[in-house]
Each structure stands twice: as structure tokens, then as C-alpha cells.
Scaffold this motif. Structure first.
Motif, PDB file in Angstrom:
ATOM      1  N   GLY A 246      -5.677  27.912 -17.590  1.00 40.11           N
ATOM      2  CA  GLY A 246      -5.403  26.797 -18.496  1.00 40.11           C
ATOM      3  C   GLY A 246      -3.960  26.654 -18.919  1.00 40.11           C
ATOM      4  N   THR A 247      -3.090  27.563 -18.509  1.00 43.16           N
ATOM      5  CA  THR A 247      -1.671  27.493 -18.860  1.00 43.16           C
ATOM      6  C   THR A 247      -1.030  26.268 -18.207  1.00 43.16           C
ATOM      7  OG1 THR A 247      -1.571  29.908 -18.926  1.00 43.16           O
ATOM      8  CG2 THR A 247       0.535  28.724 -18.773  1.00 43.16           C
ATOM      9  N   PRO A 248      -0.360  25.419 -19.001  1.00 42.95           N
ATOM     10  CA  PRO A 248       0.300  24.241 -18.421  1.00 42.95           C
ATOM     11  C   PRO A 248       1.625  24.614 -17.762  1.00 42.95           C
ATOM     12  CG  PRO A 248       0.600  24.268 -20.791  1.00 42.95           C
ATOM     13  CD  PRO A 248      -0.275  25.442 -20.458  1.00 42.95           C
ATOM     14  N   VAL A 249       1.916  23.948 -16.638  1.00 42.05           N
ATOM     15  CA  VAL A 249       3.176  24.143 -15.921  1.00 42.05           C
ATOM     16  C   VAL A 249       3.755  22.761 -15.631  1.00 42.05           C
ATOM     17  CG1 VAL A 249       4.310  25.119 -13.888  1.00 42.05           C
ATOM     18  CG2 VAL A 249       2.286  26.255 -14.845  1.00 42.05           C
ATOM     19  N   ALA A 250       4.885  22.452 -16.247  1.00 45.95           N
ATOM     20  CA  ALA A 250       5.517  21.142 -16.084  1.00 45.95           C
ATOM     21  C   ALA A 250       6.622  21.208 -15.032  1.00 45.95           C
ATOM     22  CB  ALA A 250       6.091  20.671 -17.412  1.00 45.95           C
ATOM     23  N   THR A 251       6.717  20.156 -14.217  1.00 47.31           N
ATOM     24  CA  THR A 251       7.737  20.059 -13.182  1.00 47.31           C
ATOM     25  C   THR A 251       8.263  18.633 -13.142  1.00 47.31           C
ATOM     26  OG1 THR A 251       6.409  21.593 -11.855  1.00 47.31           O
ATOM     27  CG2 THR A 251       8.193  20.451 -10.736  1.00 47.31           C
ATOM     28  N   PRO A 252       9.602  18.437 -13.134  1.00 51.12           N
ATOM     29  CA  PRO A 252      10.132  17.087 -12.970  1.00 51.12           C
ATOM     30  C   PRO A 252       9.993  16.657 -11.507  1.00 51.12           C
ATOM     31  CG  PRO A 252      11.938  18.659 -13.134  1.00 51.12           C
ATOM     32  CD  PRO A 252      10.661  19.429 -13.331  1.00 51.12           C
ATOM     33  N   VAL A 253       9.497  15.445 -11.303  1.00 51.67           N
ATOM     34  CA  VAL A 253       9.289  14.930  -9.942  1.00 51.67           C
ATOM     35  C   VAL A 253       9.711  13.470  -9.869  1.00 51.67           C
ATOM     36  CG1 VAL A 253       7.364  16.487  -9.379  1.00 51.67           C
ATOM     37  CG2 VAL A 253       6.884  14.299 -10.473  1.00 51.67           C
ATOM     38  N   TRP A 254       9.963  13.022  -8.655  1.00 47.65           N
ATOM     39  CA  TRP A 254      10.121  11.595  -8.411  1.00 47.65           C
ATOM     40  C   TRP A 254       8.718  11.004  -8.407  1.00 47.65           C
ATOM     41  CZ3 TRP A 254      13.727  11.529  -3.532  1.00 47.65           C
ATOM     42  CH2 TRP A 254      15.043  11.790  -3.928  1.00 47.65           C
ATOM     43  N   ALA A 255       8.591   9.773  -8.883  1.00 46.09           N
ATOM     44  CA  ALA A 255       7.282   9.125  -8.909  1.00 46.09           C
ATOM     45  C   ALA A 255       7.452   7.622  -8.754  1.00 46.09           C
ATOM     46  CB  ALA A 255       6.562   9.440 -10.214  1.00 46.09           C
ATOM     47  N   VAL A 256       6.434   6.988  -8.207  1.00 50.18           N
ATOM     48  CA  VAL A 256       6.445   5.544  -8.036  1.00 50.18           C
ATOM     49  C   VAL A 256       5.022   5.032  -8.275  1.00 50.18           C
ATOM     50  CG1 VAL A 256       6.081   5.706  -5.527  1.00 50.18           C
ATOM     51  CG2 VAL A 256       7.160   3.675  -6.482  1.00 50.18           C
ATOM     52  N   ALA A 257       4.926   3.886  -8.937  1.00 53.06           N
ATOM     53  CA  ALA A 257       3.616   3.282  -9.218  1.00 53.06           C
ATOM     54  C   ALA A 257       3.329   2.190  -8.199  1.00 53.06           C
ATOM     55  CB  ALA A 257       3.601   2.691 -10.620  1.00 53.06           C
ATOM     56  N   ASP A 258       2.068   2.123  -7.780  1.00 55.71           N
ATOM     57  CA  ASP A 258       1.645   1.073  -6.857  1.00 55.71           C
ATOM     58  C   ASP A 258       0.123   1.030  -6.839  1.00 55.71           C
ATOM     59  OD1 ASP A 258       2.417  -0.923  -4.781  1.00 55.71           O
ATOM     60  OD2 ASP A 258       1.238   0.391  -3.481  1.00 55.71           O
ATOM     61  N   GLY A 259      -0.433  -0.164  -6.918  1.00 58.81           N
ATOM     62  CA  GLY A 259      -1.872  -0.338  -6.770  1.00 58.81           C
ATOM     63  C   GLY A 259      -2.717   0.407  -7.782  1.00 58.81           C
ATOM     64  N   GLY A 260      -2.246   0.532  -9.013  1.00 55.91           N
ATOM     65  CA  GLY A 260      -3.036   1.162 -10.053  1.00 55.91           C
ATOM     66  C   GLY A 260      -2.966   2.676 -10.096  1.00 55.91           C
TER      67      GLY A 260
END
Length: 126
Positions: A21-35
Motif C-alpha cells: 500500500g505504500t505510494p510511489v510517485a513518479t513524474p511522467v509525460w502524459a497526454v489526454a485523448d478519448g476520455g
């Protein structure tokens, strides 16, 4: 924060969860499309392994180092790994959004690996 805002952010903090259950955050590139929001990452990354075990994620806009502004909206989502066809689609979307930066990262990596691109695409439904 909604899908379009996350999709237009330069970087998104993608938080995945370990088995305990330990959270691990990572910065990433992201793009939205089609919901959905799409992320592109190396296939051998720990985030891929964590998503395979548990598709629950949280997302927030961040800077290149993964710092989320105080008071920024954090949204929950469900992530799934995409197949090769999905990866090709996400690669096209990423190349449109990140233009020259994408090619600086992708092309030399492909040349070094003799055409192989060991990447996985991730789709997140908010």
C-alpha cells in the motif's frame, strides 16, 4: 482537476502503489485523448510492475522533478497496460505534444537498441 487539465500539464505525478500500500510517485509525460490519460514509460520500470499488481493510481500536475504545488488537486484513476497497437497510438500522441523533446528521447534510444523500443503505454481512466 479534470482530464483535460492533466493532459495539458507539462508533467504529471503518477502515483502507483506497492503491494503493502505504500505510494510511489513518479513524474511522467502524459497526454489526454478519448476520455483517458496516456503515459509512456520503460517496460522494465517498477511502475509497470506495480500497475500489473494494482491498477489504482493517483494523478496531479507537477514539475519536472515531481513536485506538486501545495493545494493542487489530486485525482484518482484506474490504470491498465496497453498492447503494441496501443503503444504505437500513444507514441504518436506523445510526439505531437512533446515534439522535438520526444524525438530527442525516443530516436537515440531506438538506435542504441537496434530499433527495439522497450516501452509500455499506460491508459488511465479517471
Amino acid at each position: 482537476m479534470g482530464l483535460q487539465e492533466l493532459g495539458s500539464a507539462r508533467y504529471v505525478s503518477l502515483t502507483t502503489f506497492r503491494k503493502d500500500g505504500t505510494p510511489v510517485a513518479t513524474p511522467v509525460w502524459a497526454v489526454a485523448d478519448g476520455g483517458e490519460l496516456y503515459v509512456w514509460t520503460r517496460s522494465d520500470s517498477w511502475k509497470v510492475k506495480r500497475i500489473r499488481n494494482d491498477g489504482r493510481v493517483t494523478l496531479a500536475a507537477c514539475d519536472v522533478r515531481g513536485r506538486v504545488e501545495e493545494g493542487a488537486s489530486v485525482v484518482e484513476g484506474r490504470a491498465r497496460l496497453l498492447d503494441e497497437e496501443g503503444l504505437r497510438r500513444v507514441r504518436r500522441l506523445m510526439s505531437r505534444k512533446y515534439t522535438w523533446q520526444f524525438w530527442v528521447v525516443d530516436v537515440p534510444a531506438a538506435l542504441a537498441r537496434r530499433g527495439k523500443r522497450p516501452h509500455t503505454a499506460i491508459a488511465v481512466k479517471l
